[in-house]
Design an enzyme around this catalytic site. Structure first.
Site, PDB file in Angstrom:
ATOM      1  N   HIS A   4       2.948   6.983   9.202  1.00  0.00           N
ATOM      2  CA  HIS A   4       3.440   8.223  10.084  1.00  0.00           C
ATOM      3  C   HIS A   4       3.275   9.112   8.776  1.00  0.00           C
ATOM      4  O   HIS A   4       3.240  10.306   9.652  1.00  0.00           O
ATOM      5  CB  HIS A   4       4.841   8.372  10.273  1.00  0.00           C
ATOM      6  CG  HIS A   4       5.777   8.138   8.977  1.00  0.00           C
ATOM      7  ND1 HIS A   4       7.218   7.870   9.008  1.00  0.00           N
ATOM      8  CD2 HIS A   4       5.329   8.292   7.513  1.00  0.00           C
ATOM      9  CE1 HIS A   4       7.917   8.255   7.869  1.00  0.00           C
ATOM     10  NE2 HIS A   4       6.665   8.001   6.697  1.00  0.00           N
ATOM     11  N   VAL A  35       0.923  -0.938  -0.342  1.00  0.00           N
ATOM     12  CA  VAL A  35       0.106  -0.588   0.261  1.00  0.00           C
ATOM     13  C   VAL A  35       0.846   1.384   0.326  1.00  0.00           C
ATOM     14  O   VAL A  35       1.410   1.352   1.055  1.00  0.00           O
ATOM     15  CB  VAL A  35      -0.912   0.130   1.109  1.00  0.00           C
ATOM     16  CG1 VAL A  35      -1.773   1.219   0.843  1.00  0.00           C
ATOM     17  CG2 VAL A  35      -1.932  -1.562   1.421  1.00  0.00           C
ATOM     18  N   GLY A  36       0.520   2.045  -1.341  1.00  0.00           N
ATOM     19  CA  GLY A  36       1.746   3.083  -1.112  1.00  0.00           C
ATOM     20  C   GLY A  36       2.727   3.138  -1.341  1.00  0.00           C
ATOM     21  O   GLY A  36       3.492   3.506  -0.891  1.00  0.00           O
ATOM     22  N   GLY A  37       2.858   1.917  -2.657  1.00  0.00           N
ATOM     23  CA  GLY A  37       4.361   1.154  -2.831  1.00  0.00           C
ATOM     24  C   GLY A  37       5.455   2.101  -3.674  1.00  0.00           C
ATOM     25  O   GLY A  37       6.000   1.609  -4.032  1.00  0.00           O
ATOM     26  N   GLY A  38       4.838   3.188  -4.451  1.00  0.00           N
ATOM     27  CA  GLY A  38       5.276   4.058  -5.349  1.00  0.00           C
ATOM     28  C   GLY A  38       5.840   3.278  -6.062  1.00  0.00           C
ATOM     29  O   GLY A  38       4.382   2.698  -6.856  1.00  0.00           O
ATOM     30  N   ASP A  93      -1.287   2.393  -5.658  1.00  0.00           N
ATOM     31  CA  ASP A  93      -0.917   3.566  -5.747  1.00  0.00           C
ATOM     32  C   ASP A  93      -1.087   4.823  -6.010  1.00  0.00           C
ATOM     33  O   ASP A  93      -2.738   3.761  -6.806  1.00  0.00           O
ATOM     34  CB  ASP A  93       1.168   3.887  -5.492  1.00  0.00           C
ATOM     35  CG  ASP A  93       1.159   4.527  -4.462  1.00  0.00           C
ATOM     36  OD1 ASP A  93       0.412   6.250  -4.302  1.00  0.00           O
ATOM     37  OD2 ASP A  93       2.330   4.674  -4.195  1.00  0.00           O
ATOM     38  N   LEU A  94      -1.446   5.321  -6.403  1.00  0.00           N
ATOM     39  CA  LEU A  94      -2.310   6.809  -6.715  1.00  0.00           C
ATOM     40  C   LEU A  94      -1.973   6.814  -8.010  1.00  0.00           C
ATOM     41  O   LEU A  94      -0.983   6.391  -8.157  1.00  0.00           O
ATOM     42  CB  LEU A  94      -2.256   8.102  -5.704  1.00  0.00           C
ATOM     43  CG  LEU A  94      -2.585   8.735  -4.569  1.00  0.00           C
ATOM     44  CD1 LEU A  94      -2.505   9.750  -3.962  1.00  0.00           C
ATOM     45  CD2 LEU A  94      -4.042   8.209  -4.961  1.00  0.00           C
ATOM     46  N   MET A 104      -6.338   4.691  -1.301  1.00  0.00           N
ATOM     47  CA  MET A 104      -6.380   2.865   0.537  1.00  0.00           C
ATOM     48  C   MET A 104      -7.527   4.073   1.770  1.00  0.00           C
ATOM     49  O   MET A 104      -7.962   2.664   1.845  1.00  0.00           O
ATOM     50  CB  MET A 104      -4.660   3.422   1.399  1.00  0.00           C
ATOM     51  CG  MET A 104      -4.472   4.905   1.858  1.00  0.00           C
ATOM     52  SD  MET A 104      -2.556   4.712   2.182  1.00  0.00           S
ATOM     53  CE  MET A 104      -2.863   6.708   2.720  1.00  0.00           C
TER      54      MET A 104
END
Length: 354
Positions: free
Chosen positions: A259, A197-200, A221-222, A242
């Site tokens: 974070h 998730v958010g793996g670039g 990711d987006l 997400m």
């Protein structure tokens, strides 16, 4: 130490803190000029003249490098142990060499932190720090005060910044993947599908799948992030949000995602992770993030506190202590977790739904 000496020491410390940004800019200068790479390419300690000659052959500028400026920058880098130097008696010249620190700045090294330096010391990232006091005084997000938008919006609008951002995150992904594959290799043994998730651009999930070919990797990711992502064997790129829905898998991994966000938003993300693994008997969420030790004396404990302010200033998130992580996980339906230390600023938190 008597009272007068303590006062003088206090003054010296204020000066040191006041100009700490100069250390950062000297480091950035070394990265931009490729000084560590120049030294490394020679295979031995080098003189200033050799560095100057290398700069002249690699730069497109019509003017010659300023040897006086370079001498003074190198002097500070040596003082800060980014580089080392010694005086060669026979030639009466100072020779410069790499240190354990500057070996992390080599472009052809396995783990190169130069892209992270370029990102965190980018003008767009530095400007919001000017608003830190204002945020304490009147609330709000420093990045928005500086740019009129969130960092994610700037990445969409500015392709150059988006590239610097993705390169920086991709760099950390490779480094963390390397540590995980050593320190957490058994953690992937029972997983047949894993969504990052958010793996670039997919650097981390690609490394994990390469080492564990039994895993079907999903890089999530987006759209604007995945628009420039390369294909990786065994990895499928999936666009989405997400906060809406996360693709189903045996396990979810998130590196430096939580974070970025408030507790409320983290609970939303974790609940979507819960749904994504709900059809798997032994599903889990693997969180790779900082676990603060505010009073600790570990190698990365002070950096963790610095990152906490960085998260406050840039995306509006926070770093968390183990107690805070525990509270967050329980709020999202994860009553049990394992904390695994790895030799970097991150830790691994395995969260289980039962």
């Amino acid at each position: 130490m008597d009272a007068e000496e303590e006062i003088t020491k206090g003054q010296a410390e204020v000066w040191e803190h006041m100009f700490a940004f100069v250390d950062s800019m000297a480091l950035k200068c070394a990265v931009e000029l490729g000084i560590p790479d120049i030294i490394n390419s020679h295979g031995h300690p080098v003189t200033l003249s050799e560095i100057i000659n290398s700069l002249q052959t690699t730069t497109s500028s019509s003017s010659s490098p300023n040897i006086d400026y370079l001498t003074r920058v190198m002097r500070l880098l040596v003082r800060k142990r980014i580089l080392s130097s010694h005086f060669h008696q026979e030639t009466s010249q100072t020779l410069y060499d790499l240190t354990p620190s500057s070996k992390w700045l080599l472009r052809d090294s396995k783990f190169n932190l130069s892209p992270v330096i370029s990102f965190f010391l980018h003008p767009s990232i530095l400007e919001p720090w000017q608003y830190l006091g204002k945020c304490v005084e009147e609330n709000g997000l420093a990045f928005e005060k500086a740019h009129g938008c969130e960092i994610w919006d700037l990445a969409v609008a500015n392709p150059q910044f988006n590239q610097v951002f993705n390169d920086g995150m991709g760099c950390t992904a490779k480094m963390i993947a390397g540590e995980m594959l050593t320190e957490y290799k058994d953690g992937f043994s029972g997983i047949s599908s894993l969504v990052d998730v958010g793996g670039g651009k997919g650097a981390m999930i690609a490394a994990i799948v390469e080492a564990n070919p039994h895993i079907k990797g999903i890089n999530f990711d987006l759209p604007h992030v995945l628009a420039t992502a390369q294909e990786h064997p065994g990895v499928t790129h999936v666009t989405g949000d997400m906060f809406v829905e996360i693709p189903e898998a045996d396990a979810v991994i998130m590196k430096w995602i939580m974070h970025d966000w408030s507790d409320e938003n983290c609970v939303k993300i974790l609940k979507n992770c819960y749904k994504a693994i709900s059809k798997t008997k032994n599903g889990k969420v693997i969180i790779v993030d900082c676990v603060l030790q505010p009073d600790g004396n570990g190698l990365f404990d002070e950096t963790g506190l610095t990152f906490d302010l960085l998260m406050m200033v840039i995306p509006g998130g926070k770093e968390r202590t183990e107690v805070e992580w525990n509270d967050l996980l329980k709020s999202a339906g994860f009553p049990r977790y394992n904390l695994i230390q790895i030799p970097t600023i991150h830790s691994i938190i395995e969260a289980f739904p039962e």
